[in-house]
Design a protein around this motif. Structure first.
Motif, PDB file in Angstrom:
ATOM      1  N   ARG A 103       0.838  -1.205   0.000  1.00 40.57           N
ATOM      2  CA  ARG A 103       0.000   0.000   0.000  1.00 40.57           C
ATOM      3  C   ARG A 103       0.872   1.254   0.000  1.00 40.57           C
ATOM      4  O   ARG A 103       0.651   2.185  -0.799  1.00 40.57           O
ATOM      5  N   THR A 104       1.854   1.297   0.881  1.00 38.90           N
ATOM      6  CA  THR A 104       2.731   2.465   0.948  1.00 38.90           C
ATOM      7  C   THR A 104       3.557   2.604  -0.321  1.00 38.90           C
ATOM      8  O   THR A 104       3.819   3.723  -0.777  1.00 38.90           O
ATOM      9  N   ALA A 105       3.946   1.478  -0.912  1.00 39.35           N
ATOM     10  CA  ALA A 105       4.716   1.541  -2.164  1.00 39.35           C
ATOM     11  C   ALA A 105       3.897   2.162  -3.286  1.00 39.35           C
ATOM     12  O   ALA A 105       4.437   2.866  -4.154  1.00 39.35           O
ATOM     13  N   ARG A 106       2.570   1.918  -3.270  1.00 38.72           N
ATOM     14  CA  ARG A 106       1.712   2.547  -4.281  1.00 38.72           C
ATOM     15  C   ARG A 106       1.534   4.034  -4.012  1.00 38.72           C
ATOM     16  O   ARG A 106       1.515   4.855  -4.936  1.00 38.72           O
ATOM     17  N   LEU A 107       1.393   4.384  -2.721  1.00 38.14           N
ATOM     18  CA  LEU A 107       1.169   5.787  -2.365  1.00 38.14           C
ATOM     19  C   LEU A 107       2.435   6.636  -2.475  1.00 38.14           C
ATOM     20  O   LEU A 107       2.374   7.835  -2.748  1.00 38.14           O
ATOM     21  N   HIS A 108       3.585   5.988  -2.231  1.00 38.49           N
ATOM     22  CA  HIS A 108       4.859   6.728  -2.227  1.00 38.49           C
ATOM     23  C   HIS A 108       5.887   5.996  -3.100  1.00 38.49           C
ATOM     24  O   HIS A 108       6.858   5.435  -2.595  1.00 38.49           O
ATOM     25  N   PRO A 109       5.714   6.038  -4.396  1.00 35.95           N
ATOM     26  CA  PRO A 109       6.693   5.370  -5.268  1.00 35.95           C
ATOM     27  C   PRO A 109       8.095   5.941  -5.118  1.00 35.95           C
ATOM     28  O   PRO A 109       9.086   5.263  -5.421  1.00 35.95           O
ATOM     29  N   GLU A 110       8.194   7.176  -4.623  1.00 38.34           N
ATOM     30  CA  GLU A 110       9.516   7.788  -4.439  1.00 38.34           C
ATOM     31  C   GLU A 110      10.299   7.126  -3.311  1.00 38.34           C
ATOM     32  O   GLU A 110      11.515   7.328  -3.199  1.00 38.34           O
ATOM     33  N   TRP A 111       9.627   6.326  -2.479  1.00 40.58           N
ATOM     34  CA  TRP A 111      10.309   5.613  -1.396  1.00 40.58           C
ATOM     35  C   TRP A 111      10.760   4.210  -1.821  1.00 40.58           C
ATOM     36  O   TRP A 111      11.375   3.499  -1.036  1.00 40.58           O
ATOM     37  N   ARG A 112      10.437   3.801  -3.025  1.00 40.92           N
ATOM     38  CA  ARG A 112      10.776   2.447  -3.448  1.00 40.92           C
ATOM     39  C   ARG A 112      12.284   2.282  -3.657  1.00 40.92           C
ATOM     40  O   ARG A 112      12.977   3.211  -4.095  1.00 40.92           O
ATOM     41  N   VAL A 113      12.741   1.083  -3.381  1.00 37.63           N
ATOM     42  CA  VAL A 113      14.125   0.721  -3.689  1.00 37.63           C
ATOM     43  C   VAL A 113      14.325   0.702  -5.198  1.00 37.63           C
ATOM     44  O   VAL A 113      13.477   0.212  -5.953  1.00 37.63           O
ATOM     45  N   MET A 114      15.449   1.258  -5.630  1.00 39.28           N
ATOM     46  CA  MET A 114      15.918   1.089  -7.013  1.00 39.28           C
ATOM     47  C   MET A 114      17.136   0.181  -6.930  1.00 39.28           C
ATOM     48  O   MET A 114      18.238   0.629  -6.618  1.00 39.28           O
ATOM     49  N   LYS A 115      16.921  -1.087  -7.189  1.00 41.13           N
ATOM     50  CA  LYS A 115      18.010  -2.056  -7.067  1.00 41.13           C
ATOM     51  C   LYS A 115      18.997  -1.860  -8.206  1.00 41.13           C
ATOM     52  O   LYS A 115      18.602  -1.564  -9.343  1.00 41.13           O
ATOM     53  N   ALA A 116      20.272  -2.041  -7.916  1.00 38.79           N
ATOM     54  CA  ALA A 116      21.315  -1.731  -8.898  1.00 38.79           C
ATOM     55  C   ALA A 116      21.172  -2.534 -10.186  1.00 38.79           C
ATOM     56  O   ALA A 116      21.560  -2.067 -11.251  1.00 38.79           O
ATOM     57  N   ASN A 118      18.248  -3.425 -11.419  1.00 42.54           N
ATOM     58  CA  ASN A 118      16.912  -3.096 -11.917  1.00 42.54           C
ATOM     59  C   ASN A 118      15.871  -4.175 -11.676  1.00 42.54           C
ATOM     60  O   ASN A 118      14.726  -4.035 -12.102  1.00 42.54           O
ATOM     61  N   HIS A 119      16.239  -5.269 -10.991  1.00 41.58           N
ATOM     62  CA  HIS A 119      15.263  -6.294 -10.641  1.00 41.58           C
ATOM     63  C   HIS A 119      14.622  -5.936  -9.307  1.00 41.58           C
ATOM     64  O   HIS A 119      15.054  -5.011  -8.621  1.00 41.58           O
ATOM     65  N   LEU A 120      13.589  -6.695  -8.936  1.00 44.78           N
ATOM     66  CA  LEU A 120      13.062  -6.533  -7.585  1.00 44.78           C
ATOM     67  C   LEU A 120      14.099  -7.031  -6.588  1.00 44.78           C
ATOM     68  O   LEU A 120      14.964  -7.831  -6.907  1.00 44.78           O
ATOM     69  N   ASP A 121      13.957  -6.599  -5.348  1.00 42.77           N
ATOM     70  CA  ASP A 121      15.012  -6.806  -4.347  1.00 42.77           C
ATOM     71  C   ASP A 121      15.382  -8.258  -4.154  1.00 42.77           C
ATOM     72  O   ASP A 121      16.536  -8.594  -3.982  1.00 42.77           O
ATOM     73  N   HIS A 122      14.412  -9.184  -4.176  1.00 43.11           N
ATOM     74  CA  HIS A 122      14.698 -10.562  -3.843  1.00 43.11           C
ATOM     75  C   HIS A 122      15.078 -11.399  -5.055  1.00 43.11           C
ATOM     76  O   HIS A 122      15.097 -12.614  -4.990  1.00 43.11           O
ATOM     77  N   ALA A 123      15.362 -10.778  -6.182  1.00 40.78           N
ATOM     78  CA  ALA A 123      15.896 -11.489  -7.343  1.00 40.78           C
ATOM     79  C   ALA A 123      17.387 -11.230  -7.424  1.00 40.78           C
ATOM     80  O   ALA A 123      17.841 -10.107  -7.315  1.00 40.78           O
ATOM     81  N   ASP A 124      18.179 -12.305  -7.624  1.00 38.80           N
ATOM     82  CA  ASP A 124      19.630 -12.101  -7.610  1.00 38.80           C
ATOM     83  C   ASP A 124      20.142 -11.721  -8.993  1.00 38.80           C
ATOM     84  O   ASP A 124      19.416 -11.729  -9.987  1.00 38.80           O
ATOM     85  N   ASP A 125      21.424 -11.377  -9.049  1.00 35.50           N
ATOM     86  CA  ASP A 125      22.016 -10.862 -10.281  1.00 35.50           C
ATOM     87  C   ASP A 125      22.064 -11.888 -11.405  1.00 35.50           C
ATOM     88  O   ASP A 125      22.190 -11.538 -12.571  1.00 35.50           O
ATOM     89  N   HIS A 126      21.992 -13.179 -11.068  1.00 37.93           N
ATOM     90  CA  HIS A 126      22.200 -14.224 -12.074  1.00 37.93           C
ATOM     91  C   HIS A 126      20.908 -14.955 -12.437  1.00 37.93           C
ATOM     92  O   HIS A 126      20.930 -15.903 -13.207  1.00 37.93           O
ATOM     93  N   ASP A 127      19.778 -14.520 -11.904  1.00 40.12           N
ATOM     94  CA  ASP A 127      18.516 -15.209 -12.145  1.00 40.12           C
ATOM     95  C   ASP A 127      17.905 -14.725 -13.459  1.00 40.12           C
ATOM     96  O   ASP A 127      17.511 -13.573 -13.590  1.00 40.12           O
ATOM     97  N   ARG A 128      17.841 -15.605 -14.456  1.00 35.29           N
ATOM     98  CA  ARG A 128      17.328 -15.209 -15.765  1.00 35.29           C
ATOM     99  C   ARG A 128      15.831 -14.912 -15.739  1.00 35.29           C
ATOM    100  O   ARG A 128      15.314 -14.244 -16.624  1.00 35.29           O
ATOM    101  N   SER A 129      15.127 -15.457 -14.744  1.00 38.30           N
ATOM    102  CA  SER A 129      13.690 -15.212 -14.641  1.00 38.30           C
ATOM    103  C   SER A 129      13.416 -14.165 -13.567  1.00 38.30           C
ATOM    104  O   SER A 129      12.410 -14.210 -12.891  1.00 38.30           O
ATOM    105  N   ALA A 130      14.322 -13.224 -13.409  1.00 43.82           N
ATOM    106  CA  ALA A 130      14.220 -12.232 -12.334  1.00 43.82           C
ATOM    107  C   ALA A 130      12.883 -11.505 -12.392  1.00 43.82           C
ATOM    108  O   ALA A 130      12.378 -11.157 -13.456  1.00 43.82           O
ATOM    109  N   GLN A 131      12.325 -11.263 -11.196  1.00 42.66           N
ATOM    110  CA  GLN A 131      11.042 -10.587 -11.116  1.00 42.66           C
ATOM    111  C   GLN A 131      11.204  -9.107 -11.438  1.00 42.66           C
ATOM    112  O   GLN A 131      12.219  -8.495 -11.123  1.00 42.66           O
ATOM    113  N   ASN A 132      10.176  -8.563 -12.065  1.00 43.58           N
ATOM    114  CA  ASN A 132      10.228  -7.154 -12.441  1.00 43.58           C
ATOM    115  C   ASN A 132       9.049  -6.415 -11.829  1.00 43.58           C
ATOM    116  O   ASN A 132       8.305  -6.955 -11.022  1.00 43.58           O
ATOM    117  N   GLN A 133       8.852  -5.176 -12.230  1.00 45.50           N
ATOM    118  CA  GLN A 133       7.833  -4.337 -11.611  1.00 45.50           C
ATOM    119  C   GLN A 133       6.413  -4.865 -11.823  1.00 45.50           C
ATOM    120  O   GLN A 133       5.492  -4.510 -11.090  1.00 45.50           O
TER     121      GLN A 133
END
Length: 699
Positions: A103-116, A118-133
């Protein structure tokens, strides 16, 4: 408010997940306070963590800071639960989600993590099926925003003001590799390089520390009796100062949920020496958090809870409440046998201290890359010592060395001048040290910081794999006299006063496209000379040239374990506890000094790989499933303890069944048992070590 002035944690806890989508109607409509409490009481539960706000961002009480769930049938579901539980003497810590809040992520997108990456936080750098927005997944919030932190403080204050509670459980405090605008600005101010992953991790760690410290200062001033815990899924072995904002620790470690059965012992053996009260999490689920309709076998829960108390922890089982609010009776029937056992054991757990003659110095303290939940070298060393039934702790260099007879430095531990001075005093007092791989070297020169009786040749063994062959000095019936393969390279070591226990022997050649032999690797060359020392001992310092603990974690070759055990026996003869349990069993020794008694815990439960590719939405990759379905009885089993004195009686802590015992020529006490089923706690009354006896260096 000091940690020690709070009431002790209870032994039989539930963590009741309640992450409920706004698209589900009738939330809490079937909650029945009497049924809820009766079910908990019948299952011997005496503490349950209840939800104020979940990952979806909805609250389950009439909040003015956040927003109540839009389909909450009862305006104050949390309050009704707390009132009913407290009336039945069931403690009610309260849960607040921190960085996962849709809910807060929808209300305050400026508070969201920008992972280096560009995947969602719990997807690692080598996961080809990395989750996105657009994935069905949580959008992580960054704590490096003043307004967000103020919002979290207001939520916490509101909950603690409204409800009588044991304290707060803050969930999801992560290091998300964030490069949002606020984090980029912070790194620029501190001359951290956003392109450097270590610098990004340092920024994440500092942001999290700021949040924890600010929250604890505010809440301790206003609510001094409230317990506070900040969950990140793993208790880092970074020293006690890291946990100053915490009142206690909770070890999230669901064996079937991705942590595996080796994670908890490593954490518990470390936390037990921090001097903080702690509880450990498993789950009732077949897999992990977020699973509805999944049930773990009661034997597995009984084994996991018995392991917790054997290692000095309180017990917690994770559950998830159906959105309709009705407690699941089947779940609590499966939990009841485990908690019934723990309830019977509690008189023998109060103020019980672990007796350990060995310590593993944690590599995690020295290598803070934040990548591995448990570093392979630590995990391999813990696995080895558990299988060898050795009594051990996991420590960091800030802790007291004097309580242990032997300290193991697994594979990659540097020794600077300050640490060397501490080890010099420890060795002078009769302690012993076991080094492996590149451990025990000075950071500046790479030379040995200890008198190993070995000379570094300045080059590596350029064969991988190579072979180890024991000498007469390491003769052991468990080890072959012929060379055995070691799947790693090593630096070349030459004896310069040390007693050589094993040598490194080369193969004919390394495997390559133009010269290879058989399916895997080339055999040893019987005509070749040894090319280095594999294992040696010099006084109270033992050295293994290979990174043997990381290797054991990867390969599980028992010969590596037997070589380590044989070296331990030469460095530290006369172990405090020995048993005939199989290697899959676990044995610990505790002392209740105020009762003048020791307790030997014997466990045996064998996890098996039953699923080959378990995939959970919030985990980046598929994994095998370790699980326990049922546990057969085994026996007969015996154990021997080496403590001064003679027991007045020996009996089973739960059944009261008494056992005879024999005193060996060296004063050790041996007890024969007809068998065990899952776990036995055997009490030796009238025999308790004084001070550091059996735990400190012996000449």
């Amino acid at each position: 408010m000091s940690q020690n002035s709070l009431r002790p944690l209870r032994y039989r806890q539930i963590h009741l997940d309640f992450h409920t989508s706004e698209h589900i109607p009738g939330v809490g409509s079937q909650f029945d306070a009497k049924e809820f409490v009766d079910t908990l009481k019948q299952s011997h539960v005496n503490s349950i963590t209840l939800f104020a706000k979940c990952h979806h961002g909805w609250s389950y009480y009439p909040t003015k800071v956040g927003a109540p769930h839009p389909h909450l049938s009862q305006p104050d579901l949390l309050g009704e639960m707390i009132t009913a539980c407290n009336a039945a003497d069931i403690e009610t810590p309260i849960y607040l989600s921190v960085q996962w809040d849709e809910r807060t992520a929808r209300l305050h997108p400026e508070w969201r993590v920008m992972k280096a990456n560009n995947h969602l936080d719990h997807a690692d750098d080598h996961d080809r099926s990395a989750q996105n927005q657009l994935s069905a997944a949580w959008h992580t919030l960054c704590l490096n925003h003043d307004d967000f932190r103020s919002h979290l403080v207001a939520e916490a204050r509101e909950v603690l003001t409204r409800y009588p509670t044991a304290g707060l459980f803050f969930d999801i405090i992560q290091t998300p590799d964030c490069v949002c605008s606020a984090c980029l600005a912070r790194m620029a101010r501190l001359n951290l390089d956003p392109l450097n992953k270590a610098d990004r991790l340092a920024n994440d760690e500092a942001v999290n520390a700021q949040f924890r410290e600010q929250m604890s200062i505010v809440l301790r001033r206003e609510f001094p009796q409230a317990r506070l815990f900040y969950n990140s899924g793993h208790i880092n072995k970074y020293g006690k100062d890291r946990y100053a904002p915490y009142t206690h620790l909770e070890l999230e470690s669901l064996p079937t949920g991705g942590w595996g059965y080796n994670h908890f012992p490593s954490s518990a053996r470390y936390v037990a020496r921090l001097g903080m009260d702690f509880v450990s999490h498993t789950g009732k689920f077949h897999t992990s958090w977020g699973e509805f309709g999944g049930f773990k076998h009661p034997d597995a829960l009984e084994y996991e809870c018995a392991m917790m108390v054997a290692l000095g922890s309180k017990c917690l089982v994770g559950d998830q409440l159906h959105p309709n609010g009705r407690i699941n009776a089947d779940t609590y029937r499966s939990i009841a046998p485990a908690f019934r056992r723990i309830a019977a054991l509690e008189p023998f757990l109060d103020k019980a201290e672990q007796i350990s003659d060995i310590a593993i110095l944690a590599t995690e303290y020295f290598h803070r890359d934040g990548v591995e939940r448990v570093r392979d070298s630590d995990d391999g060393a813990v696995q080895m010592l558990l299988e060898l039934h050795r009594c051990f702790d996991v420590i960091d260099p800030e802790m007291d060395f004097s309580r242990h007879r032997l300290i193991i430095l697994p594979d990659t531990i540097p020794v600077d001048a300050a640490l060397k001075a501490k080890f010099d005093a420890y060795l002078a007092n009769g302690g012993a040290v076991l080094l492996s791989g590149r451990s025990g070297r000075t950071p500046e020169t790479g030379a040995f910081a200890f008198k190993t009786g070995l000379r570094l040749k300045g080059e590596t063994v350029n064969f991988e794999p190579s072979y180890a062959q024991i000498t007469e000095a390491l003769r052991d019936t468990r080890l072959p006299t012929s060379p055995f393969v070691v799947y790693a390279g090593a630096e070349k070591l030459e004896a310069a006063g040390a007693s050589v226990l094993a040598n490194i022997r080369p193969p004919y050649f390394n495997r390559a496209f133009n010269h290879f032999c058989s399916h895997q690797h080339t055999p040893d060359d019987p005509q070749a000379e040894a090319i280095g020392v594999a294992c040696a001992i010099h006084g109270k310092v033992g050295t293994i040239a290979y990174p043997v603990f990381k290797l054991y974690r990867a390969m599980g070759q028992p010969l590596y374990k037997y070589m380590v055990d044989a070296l331990i026996e030469r460095l530290m003869p006369g172990r405090v506890l020995a048993t005939t349990l199989p290697s899959a069993g676990c044995a610990t020794l505790t002392v209740q000094r105020h009762e003048n008694r020791c307790i030997v815990h014997l466990l045996c439960g064998i996890p098996q790989i039953r699923g080959q590719s378990v995939r959970i939405s919030w985990q980046p990759t598929a994994r095998p499933m370790e699980m326990i379905e049922d546990i057969p009885s085994i026996g007969p089993v015996s154990f021997t303890v080496r403590l001064s004195g003679t027991p007045s009686s020996v009996y089973d802590a739960i059944s009261g069944e008494t056992f005879s015992w024999k005193k060996q020529a060296d004063g050790a006490i041996t007890v024969d048992l007809p068998g065990i089923s899952i776990h036995r706690a055997i009490v030796l009354d009238g025999i308790a070590p004084k001070g550091s006896e059996a735990s400190g260096p012996m000449p």
